[in-house]
Design an enzyme around this catalytic site. Structure first.
Site, PDB file in Angstrom:
ATOM      1  CB  CYS A 215       7.944  28.760  24.970  1.00  0.00           C
ATOM      2  SG  CYS A 215       7.921  30.475  24.423  1.00  0.00           S
TER       3      CYS A 215
ATOM      4  CG  ASN B 172      12.085  23.416  40.979  1.00  0.00           C
ATOM      5  OD1 ASN B 172      12.198  23.531  42.192  1.00  0.00           O
ATOM      6  ND2 ASN B 172      12.920  22.709  40.253  1.00  0.00           N
ATOM      7  CD  GLU B 173      16.920  24.074  41.043  1.00  0.00           C
ATOM      8  OE1 GLU B 173      17.045  23.305  40.075  1.00  0.00           O
ATOM      9  OE2 GLU B 173      17.575  23.937  42.097  1.00  0.00           O
TER      10      GLU B 173
ATOM     11  CB  CYS C   1      12.481  29.680  24.687  1.00  0.00           C
ATOM     12  SG  CYS C   1      11.366  29.192  23.361  1.00  0.00           S
TER      13      CYS C   1
ATOM     14  CB  CYS D 171       9.945  29.598  19.871  1.00  0.00           C
ATOM     15  SG  CYS D 171       9.032  30.748  20.912  1.00  0.00           S
TER      16      CYS D 171
ATOM     17  CD  GLU E  97      15.336  21.738  45.666  1.00  0.00           C
ATOM     18  OE1 GLU E  97      16.273  21.088  45.160  1.00  0.00           O
ATOM     19  OE2 GLU E  97      14.363  22.144  45.018  1.00  0.00           O
TER      20      GLU E  97
ATOM     21  CG  PHE F 158      19.185   4.997  42.624  1.00  0.00           C
ATOM     22  CD1 PHE F 158      18.860   4.049  43.582  1.00  0.00           C
ATOM     23  CD2 PHE F 158      18.993   4.692  41.284  1.00  0.00           C
ATOM     24  CE1 PHE F 158      18.364   2.805  43.209  1.00  0.00           C
ATOM     25  CE2 PHE F 158      18.505   3.459  40.901  1.00  0.00           C
ATOM     26  CZ  PHE F 158      18.180   2.507  41.867  1.00  0.00           C
TER      27      PHE F 158
HETATM   28  C1  GAL Z   1      17.117  20.647  42.279  1.00  0.00           C
HETATM   29  C2  GAL Z   1      15.652  20.566  41.926  1.00  0.00           C
HETATM   30  C3  GAL Z   1      14.964  19.420  42.631  1.00  0.00           C
HETATM   31  C4  GAL Z   1      15.791  18.166  42.510  1.00  0.00           C
HETATM   32  C5  GAL Z   1      17.187  18.424  43.014  1.00  0.00           C
HETATM   33  C6  GAL Z   1      18.089  17.235  42.943  1.00  0.00           C
HETATM   34  O1  GAL Z   1      17.850  21.385  41.374  1.00  0.00           O
HETATM   35  O2  GAL Z   1      14.999  21.759  42.266  1.00  0.00           O
HETATM   36  O3  GAL Z   1      13.691  19.226  42.089  1.00  0.00           O
HETATM   37  O4  GAL Z   1      15.812  17.756  41.191  1.00  0.00           O
HETATM   38  O5  GAL Z   1      17.768  19.428  42.242  1.00  0.00           O
HETATM   39  O6  GAL Z   1      19.372  17.529  43.453  1.00  0.00           O
END
Ligand code: GAL
Length: 683
Positions: A121, A155-156, A161, A163, A315, A365
């Site tokens: 939350c 992260n992202e 929420c 509540c 990423e 994986f």
């Molecule tokens: C992103 C996330 C990462 C990992 C990745 C997998 O969205 O920030 O931690 O989970 O996806 O593709």
């Protein structure tokens, strides 16, 4: 000075990614191997600590940072910098057990159980306190480490929420928005309809499938609130680092054009924009070029949030993911061209999720630089190492920026309101696809285009493309008028200017708020077509376009009444055959183009090309399947050509040096299948 180096102490483009040594603390051999393999792969930066809370603090009040110090030191000694994350994206079990208010409640008002991630939350004072305490501890522990170049908040961010704490906060947010005047809210939400008038803010619930969901204003305000609340949570985390480590910049990692949060608003307080890129490479429905165009739109949107500096691809994956419907490996050569696409679009980094595959659990994986195989002589590792070498060759590009003369206006409020409105067709509104289609036409013609919110500054642009701006925010229409009046070109489509920021319809003709004057027309009807229906559009005097060609119009056709605009194209069918479909209106020094139907790409391209000619924006003749961008630095410009086809193509370049091959190039240059050229143009 155009050049803007994100991290002055790092004299290179960044290459690396998420590294999770906490999963391998009992395997010093593996941790040792990681470092020399990183060097072999040309990795110079990793992201640490994204999900490390339960290792930092295995029991409440018991802290372990020794391992982190050791890893940071080893990396730094080996020339590897660190992006240091805060661990608020996932919580240890003890935390949820002790403080269940930290658990998220869904819109059905069911409290989640402990598990997965991103299920906290964002309002919970207890959770905010615990995150604050952890962040202070982290900043004090490692904030002075010379290897840390950036804080990565959580992260992202995502989700919502409902509540009781969040609902109460929403009511207070509404009180503030509507000056504590419930009648202002009743008017804005038009609650007399269906007898939905409220007497007090305390009667308002968050929208839910089993409750209120029919008030568009409520639905929209809830989404705005969720963004504001997320931003507040993020800024509370940021405040710790602003105070304790003021010299270290801050980011959070965005997802693609994520629908649930207004990234334009979230981007404001950040120093650096970063995002996570996971396209469905190799899918059977589209070409690699088309998949890459979707990704380019995301890159460009991220770049446009702060277009005076590079962004970061935080990423991406060197091979396959584990969460697409089908997790197909990247084909040979694809990693290089797709990684360099980020740089071409303005990123100064190629980062991966993840350095090493975890041994167990949900992402065991998911692709990584290092497989369970544990060898560096794999195809994927070699591809990564090649990108590492190329990034070194592209060092001169560091800090340069993309300067666009055109922009597409994109707005989350509009996206939410358009998706939510009960009108047109649920299946064919397709706002983001419409933006993508527009974007592709700029790319096809080699024109760099930004993607900006309508609230951003228009100066610096010569052309604004406005697809489906159903919700027109206050002030935008006047700014568009000023823009065109001063010589700008605007190209706007059907379903624009219907409602104001409260989703109340503009009265007196669409497009509203005075835009009928700018475009010299009003829309009398908007016809929504069935998928089988096709109308035709014929240009009647657009230079270079034959009057005999009939282009298809599908899904939406406006019946337009001109009031001063010139007709550029007419419909060929139905009860509005012969009526205007595309118009252009001279307004001051510029022109306002209106495309009243969802015309096929070839027709929209003609309108954009005409507007680009007027705007004096040069186009480039590119072979099919080739993407082009120009980055500009202080002393040089860099022209990127990316060939997504497997066949060689010929591109036309200005004289310069290809930073990839090291060769001088000029005029017609052959580019191999999946080849990339980065031409440093001679000044
Ligand atoms: C992103 C996330 C990462 C990992 C990745 C997998 O969205 O920030 O931690 O989970 O996806 O593709």
């Amino acid at each position: 000075m155009k050049t803007h180096k994100l991290f002055p102490k790092v004299d290179a483009l960044l290459h690396g990614g998420d590294y999770n040594p906490e999963q391998w603390l009992d395997r010093p051999d593996i941790l040792e191997e990681d470092v020399w393999l990183m060097k072999e792969a040309g990795v110079n930066t990793v992201t640490l600590g994204v999900f490390s809370w339960s290792v930092y603090e295995p029991r409440e009040g018991e802290y372990h940072f020794e391992w982190l110090h050791k890893i940071l030191d080893t990396l730094y000694e080996n020339g590897i910098y660190t992006v240091m994350a805060t661990p608020s994206g996932a919580r240890p079990a003890w935390l949820d057990e002790t403080y269940p208010e930290a658990l998220r409640m869904n819109l059905k008002r069911v409290r989640n159980l402990h598990g997965v991630r991103h299920n906290h939350c964002i309002t919970s004072p207890k959770y905010r306190q615990l995150v604050h305490d952890m962040d202070v501890r982290l900043a004090k522990e490692v904030g002075s480490h010379p290897g840390i170049i950036l804080w990565h908040i959580s992260n992202e961010f995502g989700g919502e929420c409902a509540c009781p704490l969040c609902e109460k906060k929403f009511q207070d947010w509404l009180r503030n928005r509507y000056d504590n005047d419930i009648d202002k809210l009743n008017h804005a939400w038009w609650t007399t309809f269906w007898s939905h008038r409220y007497n007090d803010f305390s009667q308002i619930n968050a929208p839910a499938a089993h409750g209120e969901q029919s008030i568009h204003g409520l639905n929209l305000d809830w989404k705005r609130f969720t963004t504001d609340n997320t931003r507040e949570f993020m800024e509370a985390e940021m405040a710790v680092f602003r105070e304790l480590t003021p010299d270290i910049p801050i980011t959070t990692n965005f997802m693609h054009m994520y629908s649930a949060l207004d990234y334009n608003k979230l981007s404001k307080p950040l120093d650096v924009i970063s995002w996570d890129s996971y396209p469905r490479y190799g899918n059977p429905e589209e070409s690699l070029y088309d998949t890459s165009m979707e990704n380019a739109l995301d890159h460009v949107m991220m770049r446009s949030f702060k277009h005076d500096r590079p962004f970061m691809m935080m990423e991406s994956v060197p091979s396959l993911v584990n969460w697409h419907e089908y997790n197909k490996a990247k084909r040979p050569g694809v990693h290089k061209v797709t990684a360099l696409q980020a740089i071409a679009c303005g990123s100064d980094t190629v980062q991966y999720f993840q350095w090493r595959k975890s041994r167990g659990s949900f992402e065991q994986f998911h692709g990584a630089v290092l497989d369970h195989l544990g060898r560096s002589d794999t195809r994927v590792f070699r591809d990564v190492a090649e990108v590492g070498r190329l990034l070194k060759a592209l060092k001169p590009v560091q800090g340069s920026i993309v300067e666009s003369k055109a922009a597409i206006l994109f707005d989350w409020d509009n996206r939410w309101a358009l998706e939510d409105c009960a009108a047109f067709s649920k299946l064919t509104k397709q706002y983001t696809k419409t933006c993508l289609d527009m974007f592709k036409l700029f790319q096809k013609n080699g024109v760099d285009v930004d993607v900006i919110a309508p609230t951003e500054d228009f100066s610096g642009y010569r052309l604004l493309a406005i697809p489906m701006m159903y919700l027109m925010k206050p002030g935008v229409a006047d700014r568009l008028k000023a823009f065109v009046s001063a010589g700008g070109q605007v190209v706007m489509t059907y379903i624009s200017g219907y409602v104001d920021e409260s989703t109340l319809c503009y009265l007196g003709g669409f497009p509203g708020d005075g835009l009928t004057e700018l475009f010299g027309l009003y829309v009398e009807e908007t016809d929504t077509l069935y998928p089988q229906d096709v109308n035709g559009v014929r240009f009647t005097g657009l230079p270079g376009v034959s009057e005999d060609t009939v282009f298809a119009a599908r899904d939406y056709c406006d019946v337009i009444k001109v009031q001063g605009a010139d007709t550029a194209a007419v419909y060929t069918e139905d009860f509005y055959a012969g009526e205007p479909a595309v118009t252009v209106n001279g307004y001051g020094q510029g022109k306002a183009w209106y495309v009243g139907a969802r015309v096929e790409q070839a027709a929209m391209e003609q309108v954009l090309l005409a507007a680009m000619r007027e705007a004096d924006i040069p186009v480039k003749d590119l072979p099919e399947g080739v993407e082009y961008h120009r980055r500009s630095g202080d002393d040089a410009v860099f022209d990127f050509y990316l060939n997504y086809t497997t066949e060689p193509v010929t591109v036309e370049t200005e004289p310069g040096v290809d930073l990839i091959s090291g060769r001088s190039v000029s005029g017609q240059v052959k580019l191999e299948g999946l080849g990339v050229m980065v031409c440093q143009v001679q000044p």
